[in-house]
Write a protein that holds these residues in place. Structure first.
Motif, short mmCIF file in Angstrom:
data_model
loop_
_atom_site.label_atom_id
_atom_site.label_comp_id
_atom_site.label_asym_id
_atom_site.label_seq_id
_atom_site.Cartn_x
_atom_site.Cartn_y
_atom_site.Cartn_z
N CYS A 150 0.85 -1.19 0.00
CA CYS A 150 0.00 0.00 0.00
C CYS A 150 0.89 1.24 0.00
CB CYS A 150 -0.91 -0.01 1.23
SG CYS A 150 -1.93 1.48 1.37
N CYS A 200 -6.75 -1.76 0.90
CA CYS A 200 -5.74 -2.12 1.88
C CYS A 200 -6.45 -2.54 3.16
CB CYS A 200 -4.81 -0.94 2.16
SG CYS A 200 -3.63 -1.25 3.50
N THR A 213 -7.37 2.23 2.44
CA THR A 213 -7.19 3.02 1.22
C THR A 213 -7.57 2.16 0.02
OG1 THR A 213 -5.43 4.38 2.13
CG2 THR A 213 -5.47 4.17 -0.26
N LEU A 271 -6.93 1.22 -3.58
CA LEU A 271 -5.88 1.33 -4.59
C LEU A 271 -6.48 1.15 -5.98
CD1 LEU A 271 -3.06 -0.84 -2.99
CD2 LEU A 271 -3.58 1.56 -2.60
N TYR A 299 1.38 -1.98 -7.89
CA TYR A 299 1.81 -2.06 -6.49
C TYR A 299 2.33 -3.42 -6.06
CZ TYR A 299 -0.96 2.18 -6.60
OH TYR A 299 -1.46 3.40 -6.94
#
Length: 71
Positions: free
Chosen positions: A12, A34, A39, A41, A54
């Motif tokens: 993350c 996450c 959050t 993504l 990521y």
């Protein structure tokens, strides 16, 4: 031709939390939450999925030098 790696560790960018995930072979993942900071993504511009942005390994279609799920 090397074998496709199906696991990728997603990091993350907001909190640095890492999680080992198994990538799907039949779909792209455009959204990933996450589990630590919640959050959401999304892929970076130019990437086809969150694993390509990521993860430690690119998604299976990209590993095979093929097109991803982007229209």
């Amino acid at each position: 031709m090397s074998a496709v790696v199906l696991n990728s560790i997603i990091t993350c960018p907001a909190c640095g939390h890492q999680k080992d995930e198994t990538m799907p072979t039949d779909a792209c993942v455009w959204l990933y939450e996450c589990e630590h900071c919640k959050t959401m993504l999304r892929p970076k511009p130019g990437d086809c999925c969150v694993y390509c942005s990521y993860g430690t390994n690119r998604c299976p279609p990209m590993q095979q030098s093929g097109p991803c799920c982007v229209d």
